[in-house]
Design a protein around this motif. Sequence first.
Motif, PDB file in Angstrom:
ATOM      1  N   LYS A 190     -20.385 -19.771 -14.644  1.00  0.00           N
ATOM      2  CA  LYS A 190     -21.322 -19.221 -13.671  1.00  0.00           C
ATOM      3  C   LYS A 190     -21.291 -20.120 -12.442  1.00  0.00           C
ATOM      4  O   LYS A 190     -21.433 -21.342 -12.556  1.00  0.00           O
ATOM      5  N   TYR A 191     -21.062 -19.528 -11.282  1.00  0.00           N
ATOM      6  CA  TYR A 191     -20.962 -20.300 -10.044  1.00  0.00           C
ATOM      7  C   TYR A 191     -22.100 -19.964  -9.097  1.00  0.00           C
ATOM      8  O   TYR A 191     -22.526 -18.803  -8.986  1.00  0.00           O
ATOM      9  N   CYS A 192     -22.555 -20.994  -8.417  1.00  0.00           N
ATOM     10  CA  CYS A 192     -23.600 -20.830  -7.402  1.00  0.00           C
ATOM     11  C   CYS A 192     -23.012 -21.179  -6.034  1.00  0.00           C
ATOM     12  O   CYS A 192     -22.276 -22.168  -5.915  1.00  0.00           O
ATOM     13  N   PRO A 193     -23.306 -20.397  -5.003  1.00  0.00           N
ATOM     14  CA  PRO A 193     -22.728 -20.657  -3.678  1.00  0.00           C
ATOM     15  C   PRO A 193     -23.215 -21.977  -3.079  1.00  0.00           C
ATOM     16  O   PRO A 193     -24.381 -22.335  -3.183  1.00  0.00           O
ATOM     17  N   VAL A 194     -22.282 -22.688  -2.469  1.00  0.00           N
ATOM     18  CA  VAL A 194     -22.584 -23.928  -1.769  1.00  0.00           C
ATOM     19  C   VAL A 194     -22.365 -23.763  -0.270  1.00  0.00           C
ATOM     20  O   VAL A 194     -23.170 -24.204   0.545  1.00  0.00           O
ATOM     21  N   LEU A 195     -21.274 -23.070   0.100  1.00  0.00           N
ATOM     22  CA  LEU A 195     -20.944 -22.883   1.513  1.00  0.00           C
ATOM     23  C   LEU A 195     -20.160 -21.598   1.698  1.00  0.00           C
ATOM     24  O   LEU A 195     -19.214 -21.323   0.957  1.00  0.00           O
ATOM     25  N   GLU A 196     -20.573 -20.810   2.668  1.00  0.00           N
ATOM     26  CA  GLU A 196     -19.808 -19.648   3.115  1.00  0.00           C
ATOM     27  C   GLU A 196     -19.677 -19.768   4.628  1.00  0.00           C
ATOM     28  O   GLU A 196     -20.613 -19.484   5.368  1.00  0.00           O
ATOM     29  N   GLU A 197     -18.520 -20.216   5.068  1.00  0.00           N
ATOM     30  CA  GLU A 197     -18.313 -20.524   6.481  1.00  0.00           C
ATOM     31  C   GLU A 197     -17.331 -19.534   7.108  1.00  0.00           C
ATOM     32  O   GLU A 197     -16.173 -19.446   6.712  1.00  0.00           O
ATOM     33  N   THR A 198     -17.820 -18.767   8.088  1.00  0.00           N
ATOM     34  CA  THR A 198     -16.976 -17.832   8.828  1.00  0.00           C
ATOM     35  C   THR A 198     -16.957 -18.165  10.313  1.00  0.00           C
ATOM     36  O   THR A 198     -16.380 -17.407  11.086  1.00  0.00           O
ATOM     37  N   TRP A 199     -17.589 -19.265  10.708  1.00  0.00           N
ATOM     38  CA  TRP A 199     -17.578 -19.766  12.086  1.00  0.00           C
ATOM     39  C   TRP A 199     -18.267 -18.831  13.078  1.00  0.00           C
ATOM     40  O   TRP A 199     -18.064 -18.950  14.286  1.00  0.00           O
ATOM     41  N   SER A 200     -19.067 -17.917  12.568  1.00  0.00           N
ATOM     42  CA  SER A 200     -19.751 -16.974  13.464  1.00  0.00           C
ATOM     43  C   SER A 200     -20.758 -17.683  14.372  1.00  0.00           C
ATOM     44  O   SER A 200     -21.066 -17.191  15.467  1.00  0.00           O
ATOM     45  N   ASN A 201     -21.246 -18.822  13.943  1.00  0.00           N
ATOM     46  CA  ASN A 201     -22.190 -19.599  14.756  1.00  0.00           C
ATOM     47  C   ASN A 201     -21.568 -20.896  15.252  1.00  0.00           C
ATOM     48  O   ASN A 201     -22.280 -21.870  15.534  1.00  0.00           O
ATOM     49  N   GLY A 202     -20.246 -20.907  15.355  1.00  0.00           N
ATOM     50  CA  GLY A 202     -19.571 -22.112  15.803  1.00  0.00           C
ATOM     51  C   GLY A 202     -19.434 -23.119  14.676  1.00  0.00           C
ATOM     52  O   GLY A 202     -19.482 -22.775  13.494  1.00  0.00           O
ATOM     53  N   ILE A 203     -19.242 -24.374  15.030  1.00  0.00           N
ATOM     54  CA  ILE A 203     -19.113 -25.446  14.042  1.00  0.00           C
ATOM     55  C   ILE A 203     -20.499 -26.011  13.750  1.00  0.00           C
ATOM     56  O   ILE A 203     -21.147 -26.582  14.633  1.00  0.00           O
ATOM     57  N   ASN A 204     -20.950 -25.841  12.517  1.00  0.00           N
ATOM     58  CA  ASN A 204     -22.281 -26.282  12.114  1.00  0.00           C
ATOM     59  C   ASN A 204     -22.279 -27.800  11.906  1.00  0.00           C
ATOM     60  O   ASN A 204     -21.688 -28.313  10.954  1.00  0.00           O
ATOM     61  N   ASP A 205     -22.958 -28.510  12.774  1.00  0.00           N
ATOM     62  CA  ASP A 205     -22.980 -29.972  12.699  1.00  0.00           C
ATOM     63  C   ASP A 205     -23.718 -30.489  11.476  1.00  0.00           C
ATOM     64  O   ASP A 205     -23.571 -31.665  11.113  1.00  0.00           O
ATOM     65  N   ASN A 206     -24.510 -29.642  10.851  1.00  0.00           N
ATOM     66  CA  ASN A 206     -25.203 -30.052   9.631  1.00  0.00           C
ATOM     67  C   ASN A 206     -24.267 -30.051   8.419  1.00  0.00           C
ATOM     68  O   ASN A 206     -24.615 -30.591   7.368  1.00  0.00           O
ATOM     69  N   VAL A 207     -23.127 -29.419   8.561  1.00  0.00           N
ATOM     70  CA  VAL A 207     -22.160 -29.324   7.469  1.00  0.00           C
ATOM     71  C   VAL A 207     -20.885 -30.088   7.798  1.00  0.00           C
ATOM     72  O   VAL A 207     -20.387 -30.865   6.987  1.00  0.00           O
ATOM     73  N   TRP A 208     -20.366 -29.885   9.004  1.00  0.00           N
ATOM     74  CA  TRP A 208     -19.061 -30.413   9.385  1.00  0.00           C
ATOM     75  C   TRP A 208     -19.172 -31.616  10.310  1.00  0.00           C
ATOM     76  O   TRP A 208     -20.033 -31.662  11.179  1.00  0.00           O
ATOM     77  N   GLN A 209     -18.264 -32.547  10.122  1.00  0.00           N
ATOM     78  CA  GLN A 209     -18.179 -33.713  10.996  1.00  0.00           C
ATOM     79  C   GLN A 209     -16.729 -33.925  11.425  1.00  0.00           C
ATOM     80  O   GLN A 209     -15.814 -33.908  10.599  1.00  0.00           O
ATOM     81  N   LYS A 210     -16.521 -34.127  12.714  1.00  0.00           N
ATOM     82  CA  LYS A 210     -15.195 -34.440  13.233  1.00  0.00           C
ATOM     83  C   LYS A 210     -14.958 -35.941  13.132  1.00  0.00           C
ATOM     84  O   LYS A 210     -15.825 -36.727  13.517  1.00  0.00           O
ATOM     85  N   GLU A 211     -13.804 -36.317  12.619  1.00  0.00           N
ATOM     86  CA  GLU A 211     -13.463 -37.733  12.531  1.00  0.00           C
ATOM     87  C   GLU A 211     -12.708 -38.163  13.790  1.00  0.00           C
ATOM     88  O   GLU A 211     -11.806 -37.457  14.258  1.00  0.00           O
ATOM     89  N   VAL A 212     -13.091 -39.316  14.334  1.00  0.00           N
ATOM     90  CA  VAL A 212     -12.493 -39.838  15.553  1.00  0.00           C
ATOM     91  C   VAL A 212     -11.934 -41.224  15.262  1.00  0.00           C
ATOM     92  O   VAL A 212     -12.693 -42.179  15.086  1.00  0.00           O
ATOM     93  N   GLN A 213     -10.598 -41.323  15.183  1.00  0.00           N
ATOM     94  CA  GLN A 213      -9.945 -42.591  14.861  1.00  0.00           C
ATOM     95  C   GLN A 213      -8.544 -42.637  15.484  1.00  0.00           C
ATOM     96  O   GLN A 213      -8.024 -41.611  15.935  1.00  0.00           O
ATOM     97  N   VAL A 214      -7.945 -43.841  15.447  1.00  0.00           N
ATOM     98  CA  VAL A 214      -6.623 -44.017  16.049  1.00  0.00           C
ATOM     99  C   VAL A 214      -5.591 -44.670  15.124  1.00  0.00           C
ATOM    100  O   VAL A 214      -4.448 -44.855  15.506  1.00  0.00           O
ATOM    101  N   ASN A 215      -5.969 -44.997  13.888  1.00  0.00           N
ATOM    102  CA  ASN A 215      -5.094 -45.845  13.066  1.00  0.00           C
ATOM    103  C   ASN A 215      -4.177 -45.079  12.123  1.00  0.00           C
ATOM    104  O   ASN A 215      -3.398 -45.690  11.401  1.00  0.00           O
ATOM    105  N   GLY A 216      -4.260 -43.756  12.079  1.00  0.00           N
ATOM    106  CA  GLY A 216      -3.373 -42.999  11.194  1.00  0.00           C
ATOM    107  C   GLY A 216      -3.864 -42.879   9.777  1.00  0.00           C
ATOM    108  O   GLY A 216      -3.111 -42.459   8.887  1.00  0.00           O
ATOM    109  N   PHE A 217      -5.125 -43.263   9.500  1.00  0.00           N
ATOM    110  CA  PHE A 217      -5.785 -43.040   8.211  1.00  0.00           C
ATOM    111  C   PHE A 217      -4.995 -43.593   7.029  1.00  0.00           C
ATOM    112  O   PHE A 217      -4.969 -42.994   5.951  1.00  0.00           O
ATOM    113  N   GLY A 218      -4.348 -44.712   7.210  1.00  0.00           N
ATOM    114  CA  GLY A 218      -3.638 -45.339   6.109  1.00  0.00           C
ATOM    115  C   GLY A 218      -2.261 -44.778   5.832  1.00  0.00           C
ATOM    116  O   GLY A 218      -1.524 -45.319   4.998  1.00  0.00           O
ATOM    117  N   ASN A 219      -1.891 -43.698   6.508  1.00  0.00           N
ATOM    118  CA  ASN A 219      -0.570 -43.096   6.321  1.00  0.00           C
ATOM    119  C   ASN A 219       0.373 -43.384   7.483  1.00  0.00           C
ATOM    120  O   ASN A 219       1.501 -42.880   7.496  1.00  0.00           O
TER     121      ASN A 219
END
Length: 483
Positions: A144-173
Amino acid sequence: MDNDSYFGRPAAGMPSVASTAAATPRPGTPSDSAGRNPFSDGVESQASHRSSGHGNNGNPFASPSASRPASSFDSASALGRFDGGQRYFHSRRVRKGEVEKPWTKSVDPKEKWVTILPIIGIVIGLAISGFLVWDGIRSVVKHKYCPVLEETWSNGINDNVWQKEVQVNGFGNGEFEQTTGGDSNVFIENGNLVIKATPQDDALMQKDYKIDLLKDGTCTSTEPTSCIAYTNITAGNASIVPPVLSGRIHTRKGASIKYGRIEVTAKLPVGDWLWPAIWMMPVDSVYGAWPQSGEIDIMESRGNNYTYPQGGNNIMSSALHWGPNPANDAWWRTNVKRQALHTTYAAGFNTYGLEWSQKYLFTYVNSRLLQVLYVNFDSPMWQRGNFPPQDSNGTRLEDNWGKTGRKQTPFDQEFYLILNLAVGGTNGWFEDNVNGKPWLDASPNARKDFWQAKDRWLPTWTQPQLEVSKVMMWKQCDGDEDN
């Protein structure tokens, strides 16, 4: 034998066959004094039968008319003549009644099995296939599954859910991109999330320059090496700032699951050395630094075309990363590729899915029946890894997972979702000296070598973006998610 008898001429003192035939002329037969058909059966004209030998105009291969019954010359049909004087081939070798007609014979009753047996085999094969599909569907545990997120971007990028990462080091790769936090590289277009790679300003590569994300307060890391980059021309240093801008976005702040399902509908990019990924990391590194606490890669691919030996955008792969340290990452034990059928994953949108429970974890494309990676947690992960007792430097490797008593550890904690488009890298994802790769992973000039080859790779960036139309997340909520 003399020459005359060899070529069918009568010996001296013997009448010719043709002369004999000439003795019985047929009235009304047209003259044929001109050249004759060398392939005639000898029934051409009365003149041909009057010939006193073959001579210059005779057919040396013709059958003597004397060998034909007289009655055959009295019937137009015997000559093969019909309306318009047309002639048809008439065999003298096969007599009437001698031709076999197998279709008129009685059929052997056993012959029907030649048709019946293949049909029975096909029916049995279809029945077995149907049973295997049914049994496969039935054997998958239904939660049995319960919904956690249904994202269709109809209201843009929801800052309460999504975060943009800002870095320059290549994330270890050792990736070559700088991820940005504005709307230039991560934005909504035509109802879809777009993560787009764009070239850095070339002027920043030609002079001493410093990017300091700590100073402007935009860096999402607290590590200086992740926030500061240089181009150093004066000192003759080979270092340059990241040559590409791109994006990385995650749900750590607003949506995570421990057991459940995830589906991301996306279209992959086109362009050499682009590296799109849909993947998951633990919210908290309960068992230690990467890869001790695990990593789930739902989809990874490359923007190169199908000719790329490691697989371009016609191939996607799924993997789990797990191990006591980076040198003993057992990802290769849980890594599977899937090829697109007569197309690429960049040609249109596909749904990349994950189903994860206490007993198993599997990924799929478009349907749960089209599985990519399947891992059954039927034995402890430490045992499955078959890790050595000590590291290369003599440090003893400890099993931090066995303390939980759960076979699926470290995949028994909350994980969040990450969507990103990387470029290049020095971790081996793009193998050295393959398909014109313009840099070497171990080189301190890797970024610079990549950038200086932009005239080769930039024209291939015809679709340098990862597009996401929908994200769905469900958690398992049938009462046993804590096991």
